[in-house]
Design a protein around this motif. Structure first.
Motif, short mmCIF file in Angstrom:
data_model
loop_
_atom_site.label_atom_id
_atom_site.label_comp_id
_atom_site.label_asym_id
_atom_site.label_seq_id
_atom_site.Cartn_x
_atom_site.Cartn_y
_atom_site.Cartn_z
N MET A 1 0.84 -1.18 0.00
CA MET A 1 0.00 0.00 0.00
C MET A 1 0.88 1.24 0.00
SD MET A 1 -2.98 0.95 2.66
CE MET A 1 -2.63 2.48 3.45
N ASN A 2 0.54 2.19 -0.84
CA ASN A 2 1.32 3.40 -1.01
C ASN A 2 0.46 4.61 -0.66
OD1 ASN A 2 3.65 4.70 -1.69
ND2 ASN A 2 3.37 4.54 -3.87
N THR A 3 0.93 5.46 0.24
CA THR A 3 0.19 6.65 0.63
C THR A 3 0.98 7.88 0.19
OG1 THR A 3 -0.66 5.50 2.56
CG2 THR A 3 -0.84 7.88 2.56
N THR A 4 0.31 8.83 -0.44
CA THR A 4 0.95 10.06 -0.88
C THR A 4 0.81 11.12 0.19
OG1 THR A 4 0.45 9.53 -3.18
CG2 THR A 4 0.99 11.81 -2.70
N VAL A 5 1.92 11.77 0.52
CA VAL A 5 1.93 12.86 1.49
C VAL A 5 1.95 14.16 0.69
CG1 VAL A 5 3.16 13.92 3.41
CG2 VAL A 5 3.19 11.44 3.14
N LYS A 6 0.94 15.02 0.91
CA LYS A 6 0.83 16.27 0.18
C LYS A 6 0.98 17.46 1.11
CE LYS A 6 -2.00 14.51 -3.53
NZ LYS A 6 -3.14 14.73 -4.39
N CYS A 7 1.42 18.58 0.56
CA CYS A 7 1.54 19.83 1.30
C CYS A 7 0.13 20.33 1.66
CB CYS A 7 2.26 20.87 0.45
SG CYS A 7 2.36 22.50 1.23
N PRO A 8 -0.14 20.64 2.94
CA PRO A 8 -1.47 21.12 3.31
C PRO A 8 -1.75 22.55 2.82
CG PRO A 8 -0.04 21.10 5.23
CD PRO A 8 0.72 20.47 4.10
N VAL A 9 -0.73 23.26 2.37
CA VAL A 9 -0.91 24.63 1.91
C VAL A 9 -1.21 24.67 0.41
CG1 VAL A 9 0.20 26.90 1.69
CG2 VAL A 9 0.61 25.50 3.72
N CYS A 10 -0.36 24.03 -0.41
CA CYS A 10 -0.52 24.13 -1.87
C CYS A 10 -0.90 22.81 -2.53
CB CYS A 10 0.77 24.67 -2.49
SG CYS A 10 2.16 23.53 -2.40
N ASN A 11 -0.97 21.73 -1.78
CA ASN A 11 -1.40 20.41 -2.25
C ASN A 11 -0.39 19.72 -3.17
OD1 ASN A 11 -3.39 18.49 -1.84
ND2 ASN A 11 -4.36 18.92 -3.79
N LYS A 12 0.86 20.18 -3.20
CA LYS A 12 1.91 19.53 -3.99
C LYS A 12 2.33 18.24 -3.29
CE LYS A 12 6.54 20.12 -5.91
NZ LYS A 12 6.30 19.22 -6.99
N ARG A 13 2.61 17.19 -4.07
CA ARG A 13 3.07 15.92 -3.52
C ARG A 13 4.48 16.10 -2.94
NH1 ARG A 13 5.46 12.82 -6.99
NH2 ARG A 13 6.75 11.33 -5.92
N LEU A 14 4.65 15.77 -1.66
CA LEU A 14 5.95 15.89 -1.00
C LEU A 14 6.72 14.59 -1.02
CD1 LEU A 14 4.90 17.99 2.12
CD2 LEU A 14 6.02 18.80 0.05
N MET A 15 6.02 13.47 -0.77
CA MET A 15 6.68 12.17 -0.74
C MET A 15 5.63 11.07 -0.75
SD MET A 15 7.96 11.90 3.17
CE MET A 15 6.87 11.42 4.47
N ASP A 16 6.08 9.84 -0.97
CA ASP A 16 5.22 8.67 -0.89
C ASP A 16 5.63 7.86 0.33
OD1 ASP A 16 3.85 9.26 -3.25
OD2 ASP A 16 5.34 8.25 -4.47
N LEU A 17 4.65 7.39 1.07
CA LEU A 17 4.89 6.60 2.26
C LEU A 17 4.51 5.15 1.99
CD1 LEU A 17 5.55 6.48 5.34
CD2 LEU A 17 3.10 6.77 5.71
N LEU A 18 5.47 4.25 2.14
CA LEU A 18 5.18 2.84 1.96
C LEU A 18 4.72 2.22 3.27
CD1 LEU A 18 8.22 1.86 -0.26
CD2 LEU A 18 5.90 2.36 -0.97
#
Length: 50
Positions: A1-18
């Protein structure tokens, strides 16, 4: 399972969490330049801008 971590301000993808048991990270968003505190506990992610 892969979870995407996004910036709460601009919604840009910061990293993927395995998988993570527990972690606290401080990331600077490359798009909006805000510092984001990301806390991970038992694969649950919470991010907030500083």
């Amino acid at each position: 399972m892969n979870t995407t971590v996004k910036c709460p301000v601009c919604n840009k993808r910061l990293m993927d969490l395995l998988s993570a048991k527990e972690a606290v990270l401080e990331i600077k968003c490359p798009k909006c330049k805000k510092v984001i505190n990301v806390s991970i506990i038992n694969n649950q992610i919470h991010g907030e801008a500083v």
